[in-house]
Scaffold this active site. Structure first.
Site, PDB file in Angstrom:
ATOM      1  N   GLY A 102       0.862  -1.173   0.000  1.00  0.00           N
ATOM      2  CA  GLY A 102       0.000   0.000   0.000  1.00  0.00           C
ATOM      3  C   GLY A 102       0.896   1.219   0.000  1.00  0.00           C
ATOM      4  N   GLY A 150       2.999   3.419   1.389  1.00  0.00           N
ATOM      5  CA  GLY A 150       3.677   3.463   2.678  1.00  0.00           C
ATOM      6  C   GLY A 150       4.440   4.735   2.939  1.00  0.00           C
ATOM      7  CE  LYS A 209      10.251   6.898  -4.376  1.00  0.00           C
ATOM      8  NZ  LYS A 209      10.914   6.519  -5.666  1.00  0.00           N
ATOM      9  CG  ASP A 235      12.038   6.891   7.333  1.00  0.00           C
ATOM     10  OD1 ASP A 235      11.544   6.757   6.194  1.00  0.00           O
ATOM     11  OD2 ASP A 235      13.235   7.183   7.514  1.00  0.00           O
ATOM     12  NE  ARG A 288       5.912   9.054  -8.874  1.00  0.00           N
ATOM     13  CZ  ARG A 288       5.926   8.229  -7.834  1.00  0.00           C
ATOM     14  NH1 ARG A 288       4.795   7.886  -7.231  1.00  0.00           N
ATOM     15  NH2 ARG A 288       7.059   7.746  -7.375  1.00  0.00           N
ATOM     16  CG  ASP A 318       4.324  -2.779  -5.814  1.00  0.00           C
ATOM     17  OD1 ASP A 318       4.887  -3.804  -6.223  1.00  0.00           O
ATOM     18  OD2 ASP A 318       4.891  -1.924  -5.111  1.00  0.00           O
ATOM     19  CG  ASP A 360       8.048   3.903  -7.176  1.00  0.00           C
ATOM     20  OD1 ASP A 360       8.772   4.777  -6.666  1.00  0.00           O
ATOM     21  OD2 ASP A 360       7.600   2.939  -6.537  1.00  0.00           O
TER      22      ASP A 360
END
Length: 472
Positions: free
Chosen positions: A90, A92, A114, A126, A180, A256, A266
């Site tokens: 998911g 994160g 991101k 984190d 992005r 993903d 990504d």
């Protein structure tokens, strides 16, 4: 904020409900220093008039944009990571921040993040992004756009003033939050989550949303699921062909990291090829070469098979098989088109086009250490006169290069006036090899000197204009 007439908010995903995303809060960063502002892209979505204070408020503090999502949404998904299924994925360290229409094309675009903080899907992470990671994503996205690869665009990079500890680079290191701009963030893994949970109703809801939002021409298809798969197959095959022509190695082609609209996004351990090498890998942890350069089409097809498996809950297998079997022909067509574009020539006939492309790959292989990937296309762009008159002429003396030159001479150059651009008067093209990436980062790390990076980005933009590539 000064709202431009071209700013058209259209937040659609939030209506999908709690099965698809979780409301989250952004991290409260110690500082917000804008390091990259994609003004060209901002103007296409009506945000070019933002002041510096407004920019940091929206893309560093994540104050909602007018009439857009009231708050960030961490999207839910699962995925295969190096072909091992992970149900704990998911968003994160990111979230969907806003959705808005692009001027001219009317495409719905996402602004997503991101490094924006922890979410329910952070696991032990984190939720942060290193500044170097943000710089690398800007370089990858800009270079891919210049080369004509469908890609997300790095929209904003803001340094956030935290010291991060990472095991794979010198620590502590500086932190940042990236925004992005992309056509969609609905991943193959978005469907996998609901298939894992046995929620055929949610798979159908996601299919309907994707069709109505991104493929409205398929709205009347008798079987929306197989029609959507067919569209995703075509887009993904084209993307894989564009990667190969660009000599790009994504590095982490998990389910993903692939979206139903076929954009590349990504960028973690990416690389561009120094030379033709099918076994070249980008990630140091890809010990088996699963996502090596030459295996990227296979990886894309495997991921599509997983998407098809999810759709069996709402569609007939025969229709899905028919859709996915379109990958091979679509990939070959996408690669051929991408290679002709890179060589700057017009197509002739299907057989002649394929013969030229194959001859090009043989010439690249024959050149070995003497022929780098990007200079090959630079030298032969719009014909062979520059190649045989340039510094690398001696590297093109083999039989495969001679055959390629003979075939290329039969093709008509496409817009040869592009050769008048100053970039083609230089001895070397713009490349993006890992040594240069490290060299661009060094002055930032050592002296907070952003001049070399900004100069490189300006040269990449000049290269995009020289190649005549329209903005993605």
């Amino acid at each position: 904020m000064p709202v431009s007439p071209s700013y058209r908010p259209d937040p659609r995903f939030m209506a999908m409900g709690p099965d698809f995303a979780d409301p989250v809060l952004p991290a409260n960063f110690p500082q917000t220093i804008t390091r990259w502002r994609n003004q060209r892209s901002a103007e296409t979505v009506g945000l070019g008039e933002l002041t510096e204070a407004e920019w940091t408020a929206h893309f560093g503090r994540f104050q909602p944009l007018p009439d857009n999502q009231p708050g960030p949404l961490a999207m839910r998904y699962h995925g295969h990571q190096f072909r091992s299924y992970n149900p704990d994925l998911g968003d994160g360290r990111g979230f969907l921040f806003a959705q808005l229409r692009e001027a001219g094309s009317d495409r719905l675009l996402d602004l997503a993040t991101k490094g924006s903080g922890q979410t329910p899907w952070s696991r032990s992470g984190d939720g942060r992004l290193t500044l170097k990671g943000g710089v690398r994503e800007i370089l990858a996205a800009n270079m891919l756009e210049a080369l004509g690869v469908p890609t997300s665009r790095a929209f904003s990079l803001i340094e956030t003033g935290e010291d991060l500890v990472r095991g794979d680079e010198p620590s502590p290191t500086r932190s940042a939050v990236l925004v992005r701009l992309s056509h969609s963030h609905i991943r193959f893994g978005s469907f996998q989550r609901h298939a894992f949970l046995g929620r055929a109703d949610n798979i159908q809801k996601l299919v309907d949303h994707a069709v109505e939002t991104y493929y409205p021409g398929l709205a009347d298809a008798p079987d929306r699921a197989s029609a959507l798969l067919g569209a995703a197959v075509l887009r993904t095959a084209n993307l894989a062909g564009r990667w190969m022509a660009a000599g790009f190695v994504h590095g982490v082609l998990n389910t993903d990291n692939m979206v139903i609209t076929g954009e590349s996004f990504d960028y973690g351990p990416w690389r561009f090829l120094p030379r033709n090498d099918p076994n070249f890998t980008a990630a140091y942890f890809d010990e088996s070469g699963l996502y090596s350069f030459g295996r990227q089409p296979e990886a894309a097809f495997w991921n599509l098979q997983q998407l098809a498996g999810c759709l069996t809950l709402v569609s007939e297998s025969e229709r899905l098989v028919e859709a996915i079997n379109g990958f091979g022909p679509a990939y070959r067509e996408g690669l051929k088109t991408a290679m002709l574009t890179r060589l700057g020539v017009k197509p002739r006939s299907p057989d002649e086009d394929v013969d030229l492309v194959n001859a090009g790959f043989r010439a690249l292989a024959e050149g070995g250490e003497a022929v780098r990937w990007e200079p090959f296309f630079f030298d032969w762009f719009c014909g062979g006169e520059r190649a045989m008159a340039g510094a690398r002429a001696g590297a093109y003396g083999g039989e495969a290069a001679a055959e390629f030159r003979r075939r290329l001479a039969e093709f008509e150059p496409d817009r040869p006036e592009r050769l008048a651009h100053p970039m083609f008067q230089a001895d070397e093209p713009e490349e993006m090899l890992i040594d240069e990436v490290e060299a661009l980062w060094a002055p930032i790390a050592e002296a907070d000197d952003w001049g070399p990076l900004n100069a490189k980005l300006a040269r990449i933009e000049a290269a995009r204009q020289a190649w005549g590539i329209s903005a993605t």
